[in-house]
Design an enzyme around this catalytic site. Structure first.
Site, PDB file in Angstrom:
ATOM      1  N   ASP A 144      23.254 -12.861   1.440  1.00 52.25           N
ATOM      2  CA  ASP A 144      23.392 -13.667   0.221  1.00 52.25           C
ATOM      3  C   ASP A 144      24.852 -13.813  -0.190  1.00 52.25           C
ATOM      4  OD1 ASP A 144      22.400 -15.090  -2.136  1.00 52.25           O
ATOM      5  OD2 ASP A 144      23.067 -13.303  -3.229  1.00 52.25           O
ATOM      6  N   LEU A 168       0.808  -1.218   0.000  1.00 50.65           N
ATOM      7  CA  LEU A 168       0.000   0.000   0.000  1.00 50.65           C
ATOM      8  C   LEU A 168       0.843   1.271   0.000  1.00 50.65           C
ATOM      9  CD1 LEU A 168      -2.841  -1.123   2.422  1.00 50.65           C
ATOM     10  CD2 LEU A 168      -2.817  -1.146  -0.087  1.00 50.65           C
ATOM     11  N   CYS A 169       2.109   1.124  -0.331  1.00 49.43           N
ATOM     12  CA  CYS A 169       3.036   2.252  -0.382  1.00 49.43           C
ATOM     13  C   CYS A 169       2.926   2.950  -1.737  1.00 49.43           C
ATOM     14  CB  CYS A 169       4.448   1.720  -0.171  1.00 49.43           C
ATOM     15  SG  CYS A 169       5.693   2.964   0.089  1.00 49.43           S
ATOM     16  N   HIS A 170       2.889   4.288  -1.702  1.00 50.89           N
ATOM     17  CA  HIS A 170       2.814   5.055  -2.948  1.00 50.89           C
ATOM     18  C   HIS A 170       4.140   5.019  -3.697  1.00 50.89           C
ATOM     19  CE1 HIS A 170      -0.482   6.861  -0.644  1.00 50.89           C
ATOM     20  NE2 HIS A 170      -1.031   7.081  -1.824  1.00 50.89           N
ATOM     21  N   MET A 185       9.469   4.387   4.395  1.00 48.68           N
ATOM     22  CA  MET A 185       9.495   3.020   3.882  1.00 48.68           C
ATOM     23  C   MET A 185      10.640   2.821   2.890  1.00 48.68           C
ATOM     24  SD  MET A 185       7.291   1.705   5.737  1.00 48.68           S
ATOM     25  CE  MET A 185       7.534   0.075   5.089  1.00 48.68           C
ATOM     26  N   GLU A 186      10.963   3.848   2.132  1.00 48.54           N
ATOM     27  CA  GLU A 186      12.071   3.741   1.180  1.00 48.54           C
ATOM     28  C   GLU A 186      13.408   3.584   1.912  1.00 48.54           C
ATOM     29  OE1 GLU A 186       8.653   5.126  -1.071  1.00 48.54           O
ATOM     30  OE2 GLU A 186       9.430   5.647   0.895  1.00 48.54           O
TER      31      GLU A 186
END
Length: 171
Positions: A125, A74-76, A110-111
């Protein structure tokens, strides 16, 4: 009780930011990868067969900051106008730090969090051949500025330290 912003009539939706004015916003975040001795040795001696995990992690973090809306449902999608990712080997493990900026109607927390998380996953990894006992920890927002909610700065005493001993009790 206030209305949930991402749910309407029990269904998820993306918050409409159409009428919000763009403003300068910035967020910083950090994460840690705790390294068991084998992984630290591979990193310090340069004997990791996949190459330099710190360089790869930095590039992955930058890419992750720009792909956040693809991963957080739901992040723009917003224009990332600036991003910086730093990766360093510390006594506690690998520290990953990101600062992300935008001029948009919604924030970049969020970014920044995605940047450090993706960078941490790439450290894992790249070093997993040396040890699978690495632990990604301490993912947190350090600060943010801009937007309606105003500035935020994490309390240092609230920091989740990755410096815990590796000698943990087994399951």
């Amino acid at each position: 009780m206030s209305e949930l912003t991402h749910f309407r009539d029990g269904q998820p939706h993306m918050v409409d930011v159409t009428d919000k004015a763009p403003s300068t916003r910035e967020a910083t975040a950090e994460a840690w990868v705790r390294l068991p001795p084998e992984a630290r040795a591979a990193l310090e001696t340069g004997t990791n067969p996949k190459g330099d995990p710190l360089v790869v992690a930095r590039l992955a973090g930058l890419a992750g900051s720009k792909r956040t809306a693809d991963l957080v449902l739901l992040c723009h999608p917003i224009p990332v106008t600036g991003a910086e990712v730093q990766v360093s080997l510390e006594p506690e493990g690998v520290r990953l730090w990101a600062r992300v900026r935008t001029a948009a109607p919604t924030g970049v927390e969020m970014e920044a969090l995605t940047a450090v998380t993706v960078a941490a996953l790439n450290v894992y990894d790249m070093l997993k051949a040396a040890s699978k006992a690495m632990e990604i920890t301490g993912v947190r927002l350090l600060s943010k500025s801009g937007g309606k909610s105003g500035p935020y700065r994490a309390q240092e005493e609230a920091r989740v330290s990755p410096a815990d001993a590796w000698e943990r009790p087994g399951p």
